[in-house]
Design a protein around this motif. Structure first.
Motif, PDB file in Angstrom:
ATOM      1  N   GLU A  33     -23.091  78.057  17.393  1.00 35.42           N
ATOM      2  CA  GLU A  33     -22.014  79.620  17.312  1.00 35.42           C
ATOM      3  C   GLU A  33     -21.398  78.784  16.095  1.00 35.42           C
ATOM      4  O   GLU A  33     -21.322  79.045  14.648  1.00 35.42           O
ATOM      5  N   GLY A  63     -11.163  80.361  23.409  1.00 37.31           N
ATOM      6  CA  GLY A  63     -12.036  81.149  24.387  1.00 37.31           C
ATOM      7  C   GLY A  63     -11.422  81.234  25.755  1.00 37.31           C
ATOM      8  O   GLY A  63     -11.074  80.022  26.254  1.00 37.31           O
ATOM      9  N   SER A  75     -20.007  84.929  22.595  1.00 36.10           N
ATOM     10  CA  SER A  75     -19.474  86.073  21.460  1.00 36.10           C
ATOM     11  C   SER A  75     -20.493  86.793  20.701  1.00 36.10           C
ATOM     12  O   SER A  75     -21.191  85.396  20.301  1.00 36.10           O
ATOM     13  N   ASN A  76     -20.341  87.454  19.723  1.00 33.52           N
ATOM     14  CA  ASN A  76     -20.770  88.240  18.700  1.00 33.52           C
ATOM     15  C   ASN A  76     -20.278  87.588  17.417  1.00 33.52           C
ATOM     16  O   ASN A  76     -20.723  87.247  16.138  1.00 33.52           O
ATOM     17  N   GLU A  79     -15.095  88.883  17.180  1.00 34.69           N
ATOM     18  CA  GLU A  79     -13.648  88.716  18.124  1.00 34.69           C
ATOM     19  C   GLU A  79     -12.912  88.114  16.792  1.00 34.69           C
ATOM     20  O   GLU A  79     -11.607  88.420  17.454  1.00 34.69           O
ATOM     21  N   ASP A 154     -12.182  90.784  23.529  1.00 39.15           N
ATOM     22  CA  ASP A 154     -14.014  90.470  23.510  1.00 39.15           C
ATOM     23  C   ASP A 154     -15.398  90.978  23.314  1.00 39.15           C
ATOM     24  O   ASP A 154     -14.904  91.892  21.945  1.00 39.15           O
ATOM     25  N   GLU A 155     -16.026  91.458  23.613  1.00 34.71           N
ATOM     26  CA  GLU A 155     -17.118  91.436  22.712  1.00 34.71           C
ATOM     27  C   GLU A 155     -17.613  92.734  22.131  1.00 34.71           C
ATOM     28  O   GLU A 155     -18.572  92.989  21.297  1.00 34.71           O
ATOM     29  N   GLN A 184     -14.664  86.379  30.553  1.00 31.55           N
ATOM     30  CA  GLN A 184     -14.723  85.700  29.190  1.00 31.55           C
ATOM     31  C   GLN A 184     -14.317  86.471  28.358  1.00 31.55           C
ATOM     32  O   GLN A 184     -14.940  87.006  27.670  1.00 31.55           O
ATOM     33  N   VAL A 185     -12.746  85.849  26.705  1.00 35.87           N
ATOM     34  CA  VAL A 185     -12.947  86.657  26.035  1.00 35.87           C
ATOM     35  C   VAL A 185     -11.951  85.745  25.214  1.00 35.87           C
ATOM     36  O   VAL A 185     -12.019  84.412  24.998  1.00 35.87           O
ATOM     37  N   ILE A 186     -12.366  86.005  23.479  1.00 35.76           N
ATOM     38  CA  ILE A 186     -11.465  85.009  22.828  1.00 35.76           C
ATOM     39  C   ILE A 186      -9.966  85.318  22.682  1.00 35.76           C
ATOM     40  O   ILE A 186      -9.418  86.204  22.930  1.00 35.76           O
TER      41      ILE A 186
END
Length: 364
Positions: A33, A63, A75-76, A79, A154-155, A184-186
């Motif tokens: 990424e 993250g 992730s995309n 975020e 989140d995504e 899983q999140v940022i």
């Protein structure tokens, strides 16, 4: 001041994985990424802490969740902007720079991606000097920086804000949010002034990670000494055991990876047995009946031949590894640091002893 370009990312990822004590997320996803973000948006300007104006507002971005989930979910990229936009609205200030929340394989590279996309600098510092599983387990908390408000994104586009009575509640509620969002999140929070950051952060983290990565990458090419000796000397790591992974017990619950890595000694350590207990990061190591290392020192398993760090989510039966330890940052060796990041915090009934001392008794 310098710029982080694509050519820097591999070594930063590799060295961060060593500092991450088996956690902080697998560097593979973070590396991909970060490379994509830098290629698209250009090199990231990195400032040493002393170059950051005192009146700037800076914040760590990372993250949160179980590393095995991060490897599958990822992730995309959107975020980061959504998190920054919401936090700026909440605090009424512009975020002038990002910094690392921790030194870990994935979480040392999330801020590179975020800074590249936002077009703002990255600070050469972090809040741990290693990786820890808890949101509140950082040197910012040790210096009175509140985590609140903290944004979790989140995504899918969900955004959650926590405003809590103390930093431990941010971990409790934030972990529930993380689990609800798929594990899983940022997250972005713990905003502070540049002046406060200089007194609270572990400095020089990105440079250290890159140097360690370079050592690991080039160790096999040395000619005037054994590669293992070079690796141990240059990194400052202490060797406790060489072994083969004979079993891995792992489960994901409450937004964490929990487990145990069982080792059978070979070569000079044939006949020995040991294990490493982990909660995202390696918590303690035992050889025979003796606990030989504990948090907050950095407990690592590295490939026996290449010295590449093995994250807890990549442990596999039959892999030959070295069990090594590195000293933690001095902040974690204070009474407050041991209370927040030491054995008792994780429910272990063993006292903390610095890895330099335990190596004299149990090391190689």
């Amino acid at each position: 001041m310098r710029f982080i370009d694509v050519s820097d990312i591999d070594d930063i990822a590799l060295g961060s994985a060593l500092l991450g004590a088996g956690g902080g997320g697998d560097p593979y996803m973070g590396r991909l990424e970060a490379i994509a973000a830098v290629k698209k948006h250009g090199p990231v300007k990195m400032l040493d802490a002393q170059e950051v104006p005192d009146d700037w507002t800076v914040a760590p971005i990372c993250g949160v969740g179980a590393p095995t989930v991060a490897l599958e979910k990822g992730s995309n990229g959107s975020e980061y902007a959504r998190a920054r936009e919401l936090l700026e609205a909440l605090i009424g200030k512009k975020i002038d720079a990002f910094l690392l929340s921790e030194a870990g394989g994935l979480n040392s590279l999330v801020p590179v991606s975020a800074a590249a996309r936002a077009g703002i600098p990255l600070v050469n510092a972090d809040g741990m000097g290693r990786a820890f599983p808890g949101i509140e387990q950082d040197t910012f908390s040790l210096n009175g920086v509140p985590t609140s408000p903290m944004v979790f994104v989140d995504e899918k586009g969900n955004r959650t804000v926590t405003e809590t009575i103390d930093n431990s509640w941010t971990e409790t509620i934030g972990r529930a949010v993380t689990t609800a969002c798929g594990g899983q999140v940022i997250c972005l929070g713990s905003s502070m002034t540049g002046e406060k950051m200089k007194r609270s952060a572990v400095l020089g983290t990105v440079d250290l990670a890159q140097r360690l990565g370079r050592i690991i990458r080039t160790a096999k090419d040395v000619r005037d000494e054994a590669p293992r000796d070079y690796f141990l000397r240059e990194t400052g790591a202490y060797l406790f055991m060489t072994g083969k992974i004979s079993d891995v017990l792992r489960e994901t619950r409450d937004g964490f990876n929990f487990g145990r890595t069982v080792l059978e000694g070979f070569g000079e350590d044939k006949g020995k047995t040991g294990f490493v207990e982990f909660q995202n990061e390696n918590l303690y190591a035992q050889i025979g009946d003796d606990v030989v290392m504990t948090v907050p020192d950095i407990i690592c398993l590295v490939d026996h031949d290449t010295f590449t760090p093995v994250p807890t989510d990549a442990l596999k039966y039959g892999k030959r590894v070295m069990l090594i330890g590195l000293p933690c940052d001095d902040a974690w060796r204070t009474p407050a640091g041991v209370a927040l990041g030491g054995p008792e915090f994780f429910g272990l009934s063993v006292p903390y002893a610095p890895v330099e001392q335990t190596h004299e008794r149990f090391g190689r």
